[in-house]
Design a protein around this motif. Structure first.
Motif, mmCIF file in Angstrom:
data_model
loop_
_atom_site.group_PDB
_atom_site.id
_atom_site.type_symbol
_atom_site.label_atom_id
_atom_site.label_comp_id
_atom_site.label_asym_id
_atom_site.label_seq_id
_atom_site.Cartn_x
_atom_site.Cartn_y
_atom_site.Cartn_z
ATOM 1 N N SER A 164 4.032 -1.183 -4.091
ATOM 2 C CA SER A 164 4.602 -2.569 -4.934
ATOM 3 C C SER A 164 6.329 -2.232 -5.063
ATOM 4 C CB SER A 164 3.962 -2.930 -6.055
ATOM 5 O OG SER A 164 4.086 -1.970 -6.947
ATOM 6 N N TYR A 165 6.773 -0.964 -5.072
ATOM 7 C CA TYR A 165 8.014 -0.744 -5.246
ATOM 8 C C TYR A 165 8.826 -1.319 -4.085
ATOM 9 C CZ TYR A 165 7.359 3.079 -2.167
ATOM 10 O OH TYR A 165 7.194 3.998 -0.837
ATOM 11 N N LEU A 166 8.209 -1.317 -3.051
ATOM 12 C CA LEU A 166 8.972 -1.950 -1.944
ATOM 13 C C LEU A 166 9.290 -3.227 -1.818
ATOM 14 C CD1 LEU A 166 6.939 -0.075 1.147
ATOM 15 C CD2 LEU A 166 9.384 0.233 0.470
ATOM 16 N N SER A 196 7.782 -8.890 1.134
ATOM 17 C CA SER A 196 7.332 -9.737 0.307
ATOM 18 C C SER A 196 5.729 -9.645 0.489
ATOM 19 C CB SER A 196 7.613 -11.132 0.650
ATOM 20 O OG SER A 196 7.493 -11.474 2.018
ATOM 21 N N SER A 197 5.019 -10.322 -0.417
ATOM 22 C CA SER A 197 3.644 -10.216 -0.310
ATOM 23 C C SER A 197 3.018 -11.691 -0.690
ATOM 24 C CB SER A 197 2.933 -9.233 -1.255
ATOM 25 O OG SER A 197 2.941 -9.556 -2.565
ATOM 26 N N PRO A 230 -3.982 -8.450 1.694
ATOM 27 C CA PRO A 230 -3.693 -7.240 1.594
ATOM 28 C C PRO A 230 -2.691 -6.698 2.764
ATOM 29 C CG PRO A 230 -5.834 -7.785 3.135
ATOM 30 C CD PRO A 230 -5.085 -9.023 2.378
ATOM 31 N N VAL A 231 -1.696 -7.507 2.839
ATOM 32 C CA VAL A 231 -0.396 -7.189 3.789
ATOM 33 C C VAL A 231 0.975 -7.447 3.284
ATOM 34 C CG1 VAL A 231 -0.538 -9.688 4.543
ATOM 35 C CG2 VAL A 231 0.325 -7.740 6.019
ATOM 36 N N ARG A 261 0.410 -3.162 6.760
ATOM 37 C CA ARG A 261 -0.921 -3.472 6.278
ATOM 38 C C ARG A 261 -1.404 -1.973 5.795
ATOM 39 N NH1 ARG A 261 -4.325 -6.640 10.072
ATOM 40 N NH2 ARG A 261 -5.140 -4.821 10.681
ATOM 41 N N PRO A 262 -1.371 -1.916 4.431
ATOM 42 C CA PRO A 262 -1.980 -0.825 3.718
ATOM 43 C C PRO A 262 -3.520 -0.649 4.062
ATOM 44 C CG PRO A 262 -0.324 -1.888 2.121
ATOM 45 C CD PRO A 262 -0.635 -2.552 3.350
#
Length: 154
Positions: free
Chosen positions: A20-22, A49-50, A55-56, A80-81
């Motif tokens: 999320s820091y990205l 952005s999300s 989950p991407v 995609r984590p």
């Protein structure tokens, strides 16, 4: 009269939370070169952005010449984590190159309409700044450093 309630902040998907820091916009400068081209400097902006609950992470990138502001390169895709901690990165470049990478270090597939045969990308968070190094191999050269940049979050 019906009132519209603004949506509350929807939680990030659990696999996105470690990255999320990205999220947001990063801007800075980079340097490029390769045995077959002259060295160059460039400005760059990345945006991550999300979509709530998905989950991407969506990714866009653009670069420009520092002296004139003229556009240089652009790409977009998805990070995609995965639950096991790896990250699949899918990127389409404006040059016709398409990459699929796992853990954004090892190149798994590079499909393109050019001479590029392999690309590796390594991103690091360094003192709150985003740093990366890109290496590339073509049909004329083995894997070589190509790009490096340091970006600050806006």
């Amino acid at each position: 009269m019906d009132s519209v309630t603004p949506p509350s902040a929807v939680a990030l998907h659990p696999v996105i939370v470690p990255l999320s820091y990205l999220l947001g916009t990063w801007r800075g400068q980079g340097e490029g070169g390769y045995p077959t081209i002259n060295s160059f400097a460039y400005g760059e902006e990345l945006h991550f952005s999300s979509n709530p609950g998905k989950p991407v992470i969506a990714y866009t990138q653009k670069t420009w010449k520092l002296n004139s502001g003229e556009p240089m390169h652009a790409e977009s895709g998805y990070w995609r984590p995965k639950p096991d901690g790896t990250i699949e990165v899918v990127i389409a470049q404006s040059t016709g190159l398409v990459e699929v990478q796992v853990n954004y270090i090892l190149s798994q597939l590079v499909g393109n309409a050019s001479k590029v045969k392999e690309i590796t990308r390594v991103f690091e968070l360094v003192d709150g700044d985003l740093s990366y190094v890109v290496q590339m191999a073509t049909n004329l050269t083995g894997i070589q450093p190509h790009l490096k940049a340091l970006l600050k979050k806006l």
